[in-house]
Structures are given as C-alpha cells and as structure tokens.
Design a protein around this motif. Sequence first.
Motif, PDB file in Angstrom:
ATOM      1  N   ARG A  39       0.824  -1.221   0.000  1.00 50.49           N
ATOM      2  CA  ARG A  39       0.000   0.000   0.000  1.00 50.49           C
ATOM      3  C   ARG A  39       0.855   1.267   0.000  1.00 50.49           C
ATOM      4  NH1 ARG A  39      -5.607   0.971   3.129  1.00 50.49           N
ATOM      5  NH2 ARG A  39      -6.271   2.610   1.718  1.00 50.49           N
ATOM      6  N   PRO A  44      -3.451   2.725  -5.141  1.00 51.07           N
ATOM      7  CA  PRO A  44      -4.701   2.029  -5.457  1.00 51.07           C
ATOM      8  C   PRO A  44      -5.135   2.351  -6.885  1.00 51.07           C
ATOM      9  CG  PRO A  44      -4.824   2.983  -3.275  1.00 51.07           C
ATOM     10  CD  PRO A  44      -3.551   3.511  -3.906  1.00 51.07           C
ATOM     11  N   TYR A  62      -6.193  -6.743  -1.579  1.00 53.65           N
ATOM     12  CA  TYR A  62      -5.839  -5.763  -2.610  1.00 53.65           C
ATOM     13  C   TYR A  62      -7.103  -5.226  -3.279  1.00 53.65           C
ATOM     14  CZ  TYR A  62      -1.181  -7.920  -2.213  1.00 53.65           C
ATOM     15  OH  TYR A  62       0.011  -8.409  -1.749  1.00 53.65           O
ATOM     16  N   HIS A  65      -8.994  -2.790  -1.277  1.00 54.90           N
ATOM     17  CA  HIS A  65      -8.307  -1.502  -1.155  1.00 54.90           C
ATOM     18  C   HIS A  65      -8.101  -0.806  -2.501  1.00 54.90           C
ATOM     19  CE1 HIS A  65      -7.680  -3.139   2.836  1.00 54.90           C
ATOM     20  NE2 HIS A  65      -7.582  -1.888   3.220  1.00 54.90           N
ATOM     21  N   TYR A  67      -7.270  -2.041  -5.653  1.00 53.65           N
ATOM     22  CA  TYR A  67      -6.370  -2.550  -6.682  1.00 53.65           C
ATOM     23  C   TYR A  67      -7.132  -3.503  -7.607  1.00 53.65           C
ATOM     24  CZ  TYR A  67      -2.723  -0.806  -3.581  1.00 53.65           C
ATOM     25  OH  TYR A  67      -1.941  -0.012  -2.787  1.00 53.65           O
TER      26      TYR A  67
END
Length: 174
Positions: A39, A44, A62, A65, A67
């Motif tokens: 991160r 992102p 991921y 968040h 991605y």
Amino acid sequence: MTRAPSAAFYDAIAPEYDTMLGTLPGDRWVRDAFLHLVRETVKPGSLLLDFGCGTGTDAAWYAEHGYRVTAYDHSHGMISQLRKKYPEDIGEGSIVPVSGDWGFFLTEIVNLPRHDAVVSNFAVLNEIPDHELLFGTFADCLSPNGVVILSMLNPLRRRSSGLVRRWKRWSAYD
C-alpha cells in the motif's frame, strides 16, 4: 513443461491451507507488514500480479483496497479455493484468477496487460528453482515503472528454526 512437483501437493492441502497457515507464529504480522508495504509503494487503482496467490487472501485485500488483481497460482486447488471464497470480486473483475503450470506462466503471462507491480508474499519464490528466468518474466510483464515486492524465507534460517518440522509437512522440496 509439466506442473511443478509442488502443485499436486498444494492441490491436496488447498481446502485446509488457510487454517494451516494461520497456525504459524507471526502469520498475521508478516501478512500485515507485507500488505502495508504494498500500500505504501503502489497506488490504489494499479494492476497487480499476485504471483503464488494461494487461496486469494491477499488478492481479496488488494481488491478491497482499490487494486485490480491478476491472481496467479500453479495449483488448480488453490485457485478453486479462491473462486469459492471471492466470487463477488471475480464477478466484478477486481480479481482475475489465472492458473497453469510454470511453462504456461512463463509464456502466457506476458500476453496479459502490463502490470504496475508484481507482489508475492509468503515465500512462494522459495519453491522456484530458476529465479533468473522468473525475474526475466516479471520484467516482461511489468509496465515501464513497475515494481516487484516479494518475501522469501532465508533457507538457512528456516532449517535452524523450530518451524522446520511444520514446514516440511507442507513443502514438497524439503
């Protein structure tokens, strides 16, 4: 190229893998530290190649968040568990599961869109005998400013630690 010897092993333990991994001392700390590093390093919205994604625990984090994730594992059993655990993320396209033997990875992953980062947690690279070939493939599938973030076990430390017996139960190479 045929499937790596460890693929059949991981296929067999895939249904219990998350529970087994969770019993290792430091599992949560190692996972959290790795995810924090990703991160901090990769913004992102980026496209990640989660190499050796296992059952998809990190891939789901991921995706949660922001991605986009290509989740690769040579074990069809692990990818099957990922599909069972995260059908919504797969349906939305935030996780794209990919499975195939090492030959498939080395020749076909470069045909996918360029990734902003390759991430590989929990020492899957310890299972790969030819790192030069692997890292060349990583370079070929990365965007120009792409990064590689990985964790590896020090094989000397692993052999001298109390985790050896437990790890030998899981690893096809020890």
